[in-house]
Design a protein around this motif. Structure first.
Motif, mmCIF file in Angstrom:
data_model
loop_
_atom_site.group_PDB
_atom_site.id
_atom_site.type_symbol
_atom_site.label_atom_id
_atom_site.label_comp_id
_atom_site.label_asym_id
_atom_site.label_seq_id
_atom_site.Cartn_x
_atom_site.Cartn_y
_atom_site.Cartn_z
ATOM 1 N N VAL A 538 42.320 44.250 37.980
ATOM 2 C CA VAL A 538 41.566 43.374 36.991
ATOM 3 C C VAL A 538 42.568 42.069 36.495
ATOM 4 C CG1 VAL A 538 40.733 43.318 34.420
ATOM 5 C CG2 VAL A 538 40.710 45.651 36.047
ATOM 6 N N GLY A 539 41.722 41.121 36.617
ATOM 7 C CA GLY A 539 42.341 39.629 36.393
ATOM 8 C C GLY A 539 43.758 39.321 37.362
ATOM 9 N N GLY A 540 43.542 39.630 38.369
ATOM 10 C CA GLY A 540 44.794 39.468 39.298
ATOM 11 C C GLY A 540 45.969 40.353 39.349
ATOM 12 N N ASP A 541 45.708 41.588 38.564
ATOM 13 C CA ASP A 541 46.816 42.597 38.469
ATOM 14 C C ASP A 541 46.238 43.976 38.484
ATOM 15 O OD1 ASP A 541 48.943 40.681 37.753
ATOM 16 O OD2 ASP A 541 48.157 40.664 35.874
ATOM 17 N N ILE A 573 36.176 45.850 31.658
ATOM 18 C CA ILE A 573 35.094 45.164 32.420
ATOM 19 C C ILE A 573 34.810 43.679 31.860
ATOM 20 C CG2 ILE A 573 32.505 45.173 32.576
ATOM 21 C CD1 ILE A 573 33.078 48.364 32.326
ATOM 22 N N ARG A 574 35.015 43.572 30.879
ATOM 23 C CA ARG A 574 34.749 42.249 30.173
ATOM 24 C C ARG A 574 36.016 41.076 30.692
ATOM 25 N NH1 ARG A 574 31.327 41.643 25.987
ATOM 26 N NH2 ARG A 574 30.391 43.648 25.238
ATOM 27 N N ARG A 575 37.182 41.623 30.754
ATOM 28 C CA ARG A 575 38.366 40.768 31.102
ATOM 29 C C ARG A 575 37.897 40.518 32.595
ATOM 30 N NH1 ARG A 575 43.254 42.678 31.822
ATOM 31 N NH2 ARG A 575 42.689 44.754 30.963
ATOM 32 N N VAL A 577 34.995 40.307 34.132
ATOM 33 C CA VAL A 577 33.943 39.423 34.207
ATOM 34 C C VAL A 577 34.358 37.938 33.912
ATOM 35 C CG1 VAL A 577 31.740 38.791 33.479
ATOM 36 C CG2 VAL A 577 32.213 41.035 34.057
ATOM 37 N N GLU A 578 35.165 38.013 32.953
ATOM 38 C CA GLU A 578 35.701 36.304 32.537
ATOM 39 C C GLU A 578 36.668 35.923 33.628
ATOM 40 O OE1 GLU A 578 35.045 34.539 29.840
ATOM 41 O OE2 GLU A 578 33.443 35.906 29.341
ATOM 42 N N CYS A 579 37.255 36.693 34.121
ATOM 43 C CA CYS A 579 38.432 36.190 35.292
ATOM 44 C C CYS A 579 37.556 35.749 36.555
ATOM 45 C CB CYS A 579 39.295 37.015 35.704
ATOM 46 S SG CYS A 579 40.212 36.658 37.048
ATOM 47 N N ALA A 580 36.380 36.459 36.968
ATOM 48 C CA ALA A 580 35.317 36.187 38.021
ATOM 49 C C ALA A 580 34.696 34.744 37.559
ATOM 50 C CB ALA A 580 34.535 37.305 38.249
ATOM 51 N N LYS A 581 34.282 34.513 36.571
ATOM 52 C CA LYS A 581 33.627 33.171 35.957
ATOM 53 C C LYS A 581 34.520 32.290 35.994
ATOM 54 C CE LYS A 581 31.184 31.485 32.186
ATOM 55 N NZ LYS A 581 30.866 31.917 30.676
ATOM 56 N N ASP A 582 35.892 32.262 35.497
ATOM 57 C CA ASP A 582 36.727 31.131 35.554
ATOM 58 C C ASP A 582 37.284 31.000 36.780
ATOM 59 O OD1 ASP A 582 36.289 31.201 32.670
ATOM 60 O OD2 ASP A 582 38.065 32.423 32.172
ATOM 61 N N ASP A 583 37.483 31.879 37.710
ATOM 62 C CA ASP A 583 38.015 31.898 39.292
ATOM 63 C C ASP A 583 39.501 30.982 39.196
ATOM 64 O OD1 ASP A 583 38.330 31.715 41.888
ATOM 65 O OD2 ASP A 583 37.012 30.100 42.117
ATOM 66 N N PRO A 584 40.441 31.559 38.453
ATOM 67 C CA PRO A 584 41.687 30.728 38.229
ATOM 68 C C PRO A 584 42.297 30.649 39.615
ATOM 69 C CG PRO A 584 42.006 33.213 37.586
ATOM 70 C CD PRO A 584 40.325 32.789 37.622
ATOM 71 N N GLY A 585 42.076 31.359 40.442
ATOM 72 C CA GLY A 585 42.485 31.144 42.016
ATOM 73 C C GLY A 585 42.044 30.162 42.608
ATOM 74 N N GLY A 586 40.668 29.485 42.270
ATOM 75 C CA GLY A 586 39.977 28.384 42.764
ATOM 76 C C GLY A 586 39.290 28.774 44.101
ATOM 77 N N TRP A 587 38.727 29.884 44.263
ATOM 78 C CA TRP A 587 38.161 30.646 45.465
ATOM 79 C C TRP A 587 36.922 29.459 45.824
ATOM 80 C CZ3 TRP A 587 39.310 33.176 49.543
ATOM 81 C CH2 TRP A 587 38.284 33.795 50.453
ATOM 82 N N GLN A 720 38.048 41.602 42.669
ATOM 83 C CA GLN A 720 38.222 42.712 41.747
ATOM 84 C C GLN A 720 37.801 44.022 41.884
ATOM 85 O OE1 GLN A 720 38.955 40.658 37.508
ATOM 86 N NE2 GLN A 720 37.513 39.709 38.436
ATOM 87 N N LEU A 721 38.595 44.994 41.630
ATOM 88 C CA LEU A 721 38.088 46.376 41.620
ATOM 89 C C LEU A 721 37.820 47.006 40.458
ATOM 90 C CD1 LEU A 721 37.301 48.914 43.562
ATOM 91 C CD2 LEU A 721 39.620 49.188 43.785
ATOM 92 N N LEU A 722 36.667 47.832 40.025
ATOM 93 C CA LEU A 722 36.743 48.408 38.821
ATOM 94 C C LEU A 722 35.966 49.744 39.202
ATOM 95 C CD1 LEU A 722 34.924 45.840 36.407
ATOM 96 C CD2 LEU A 722 37.344 46.502 36.373
#
Length: 723
Positions: A538-541, A573-575, A577-587, A720-722
């Motif tokens: 989740v969120g890169g970790d 789950i919310r975190r 989704v937010e991470c996937a939306k923001d795409d901090p890694g710039g995919w 990410q994996l949930l």
């Protein structure tokens, strides 16, 4: 036939000088062919004319195959008529039919639909009569009549009972009983069986279990053959004979091992038994050597010799289809001259004086050059009494009659089938049709060939070329895959039309069986207190889930825990989704070529971790290795294909392609690798970020799959994996 010249040349030729043996064999083949032409009947000449017309129109062969298949496929007469008329309407009546048959088929095409209950039995009976010279009726009275006639001619018979594919143990038991019943018929001397008809669960992965069951059932046949005797035309009595046929490369080593193991059992010392080996497979020569050396030791201990029937090959098209489907090299040689060279090499090895004491040879061929070569070589080596010549019932009978004037020991391979089971003979008919019409096959020309004609000269050239290659033709297996080695990435696919599928694991190879056993051993103990603790991503970790505890059970071992994890909470789950939306890694913003390169690395990582994926699917989903291995190949195909097709779309300036954002992949339990991988790969290739939510029962293989993506450089923000 005039053999005086041959007898003189035979005295002068040297068995060690194969060129001189070949020279005498060429003259003998000429004599046999000229005599065969004199013996050819009007019916055989008509058959020749039909075959010639079929060869001129290859599409007619396909039409005949379809008609035969459809006539016997449906149990409903109206359905069969509908299919047959459709074939004739679309493809026309095959041009090789006689005028009478053509007229009858035209009438059937016009009026068969009005009386299907009358028309279809007539068509079936006509087709069965047309094939009766190749496939004998297995009804006892009709089969008995034919066998008695052949015995009166001094021809021995090897009966092969055709039947349905073995899908279960009840069917295997019925086939075993049919063999035992055949061995009790006074008119039958020899039967042919395949190990695949004795046991429905043959597996190279369960080698010991397979061999135990097959040898148990072979022993029953051997004991029945020893108890029952056959009276030959000369009044002598012999115990009955069981031949083991070999048709699939997969079964070659198993068949050879089962043959030897069964005959090593107590009481099997005097059994009359043989095995067929196919020369079109390079590794058949080492198998022949292994059986021969074993047989020499067997005879030295006081037991009876065995027989090896050397054939060219039986199932080339099937081997090609399997190789293409699985992504393997075909197991037989690529060139027919190599098959011919290996055939002669095997004959020469078998006729060596020290070898014929342990192994009698069955020279199985309709190629008169091969037959003549074997006669000449056996005569020079003093081994003719240890050789029997074998041909197919109903194929080129005029040549068989000519050969029988030269040699006493002639055995005809005779497929037989009950009328109600005739559908199971269609595959045999198609195979024979393919073989007989091959451009370099002697049987294609056998009915009409004239000595010194262009076709004859072509066959001579192939024969002489194969003589020259005898000492150099490879005996190394063409299939050499080894999963124990580090996988090598294939070249990049430049266009989707050039895409090649990932090869499945070839479990006919012992090294891959060893690899599979190691996978089982590695994963067997990873359970209960040692079960894998699965983390969410989740969120890169990596982090433990914050929801309910879940224990995933091994379906193959009731009560055994395969993996443990805590389910994701709503907050996680919310975190995610937010991470996937923001795409901090710039995919999404990554250069398309860079994404392509990373995904190719993912495919390679999946190749490298094939064993871990197999083990995880086995432990967590209860999938057998044979089920999960092709699924991993499919997963690799998804990654390679989606990456290679997305790249040109994203780099073509005339196409406006952009990611849609975030993709959630919710995968089922029954395909825990390929389906989630396909969803992930397609989404990532298009530039989207992904959240994988696998089925609760198969989170373990999903975790291993995600690790392949991450190890190749796909960030934990992008995937990410949930659970």
């Amino acid at each position: 036939m005039d053999l005086s010249l041959i007898e003189n040349e035979l005295k002068q030729c040297d068995a060690q000088d194969l060129s001189s043996v070949a020279r005498v064999a060429l003259e003998l083949a000429r004599q046999i062919q000229m005599r065969a032409k004199q013996l050819q009947t009007p019916a055989e000449r008509r058959q020749q004319a039909e075959l010639d017309r079929m060869i001129q129109h290859p599409q007619d062969k396909a039409t005949l195959t379809q008609m035969t298949d459809q006539a016997f496929r449906s149990e409903t007469a109206a359905r069969a008529v509908d299919q047959l008329i459709h074939i004739l309407d679309v493809q026309g009546i095959p041009r090789f039919f006689s005028p009478l048959d053509w007229t009858m088929l035209r009438g059937f095409q016009s009026f068969g639909g009005y009386l299907p209950g009358v028309a279809v039995p007539l068509v079936k009976e006509k087709m069965r009569k047309e094939t009766a010279n190749v496939i004998l009726p297995a009804e006892p009275e009709m089969l008995r009549e034919h066998l008695i006639q052949r015995r009166a001619e001094g021809v021995r018979m090897n009966v092969n009972l055709l039947g349905e594919a073995i899908l279960g143990e009840k069917e295997a038991q019925r086939r075993l009983e049919s063999y035992l019943a055949a061995l009790q018929m006074p008119e039958i001397e020899c039967v042919s069986v395949k190990i695949s008809t004795l046991y429905s669960q043959i597996s190279t992965l369960a080698r010991e279990e397979t061999l135990q069951t097959v040898t148990d059932r072979l022993e029953l046949l051997y004991r029945a053959a020893t108890r029952n005797h056959f009276k030959r035309a000369d009044g002598s009595e012999v115990a009955k004979f069981v031949y083991l046929d070999m048709e699939e490369y997969r079964d070659m080593e198993l068949t050879a091992d089962a043959f030897m193991l069964a005959l090593e059992r107590p009481g099997m010392e005097q059994v009359r038994a043989g095995i067929a080996i196919q020369a079109y497979v390079p590794d058949s020569f080492p198998v022949q050597q292994r059986i021969t050396q074993w047989a020499q030791r067997r005879v030295a201990s006081g037991a009876a010799p065995v027989t090896i029937r050397i054939v060219k090959g039986a199932n080339m098209e099937m081997e090609r289809v399997e190789a293409s489907h699985r992504g393997w090299p075909q197991s037989p040689y690529k060139r027919k001259v190599e098959t011919d060279a290996n055939y002669k090499r095997m004959v020469a090895y078998g006729l060596t004086p020290k070898h014929v004491t342990g192994v009698r040879l069955g020279i199985a061929s309709h190629n008169l050059f091969e037959v003549a070569f074997s006669i000449v070589l056996a005569a020079k080596l003093g081994a003719l009494e240890h050789v029997q010549f074998e041909m197919l019932e109903g194929m080129a009978n005029h040549q068989r009659r000519a050969l029988h004037e030269l040699v006493d020991n002639l055995l005809l391979y005779a497929p037989a089938c009950q009328q109600e089971d005739f559908i199971h003979a269609i595959g045999y008919l198609v195979r024979r049709m393919d073989e007989n019409t091959g451009p370099d096959n002697f049987l294609r020309h056998a009915f009409k060939i004239e000595v010194d004609s262009p076709d004859w000269q072509k066959m001579e050239r192939i024969f002489l070329e194969s003589i020259r290659e005898m000492d150099v033709v490879s005996a190394v297996p063409r299939r050499t895959q080894d999963r124990r080695d580090q996988p090598v990435a294939p070249p990049a696919c430049l266009h989707w039309q050039e895409f090649s599928n990932e090869p499945d694991t070839d479990f006919s190879l012992e090294q891959n069986v060893q690899w599979a056993r190691r996978v089982v051993a590695d994963w067997q103990s990873r359970c209960d207190s040692a079960a894998t603790e699965i983390a969410m991503a989740v969120g890169g970790d990596d982090e433990a889930g914050e929801g309910s505890d879940f224990s995933s059970m091994d379906p193959s071992r009731p009560g055994v825990v395969a993996a443990k994890y805590r389910q994701a909470s709503e907050g996680q789950i919310r975190r995610a989704v937010e991470c996937a939306k923001d795409d901090p890694g710039g995919w999404r913003e990554m250069d398309a070529a860079q994404r392509y390169g990373l995904l190719r690395g993912v495919a390679q990582e999946i190749r490298r971790r094939r064993g871990d994926l197999v083990g995880a699917a086995m432990a967590d989903a209860g999938k057998t290795i044979l089920e999960s291995d092709p699924e991993i190949s499919e997963a690799i195909d998804f990654v390679e294909f989606y990456a290679s097709t997305a790249l040109p779309l994203q780099t073509d300036p005339s196409i406006a392609a952009r990611p849609v954002g975030t993709v959630v992949v919710i995968s089922p339990w029954n395909f825990p690798i390929a389906i989630p991988c396909g969803g992930i790969a397609a989404a990532l290739a298009a530039g989207n970020t992904v959240i994988l939510k696998p089925a609760s029962d198969t989170v373990l293989p999903a975790r291993v799959l995600c690790e392949c993506f991450w190890a190749a450089g796909v960030s934990r923000d992008a995937l990410q994996l949930l659970a």
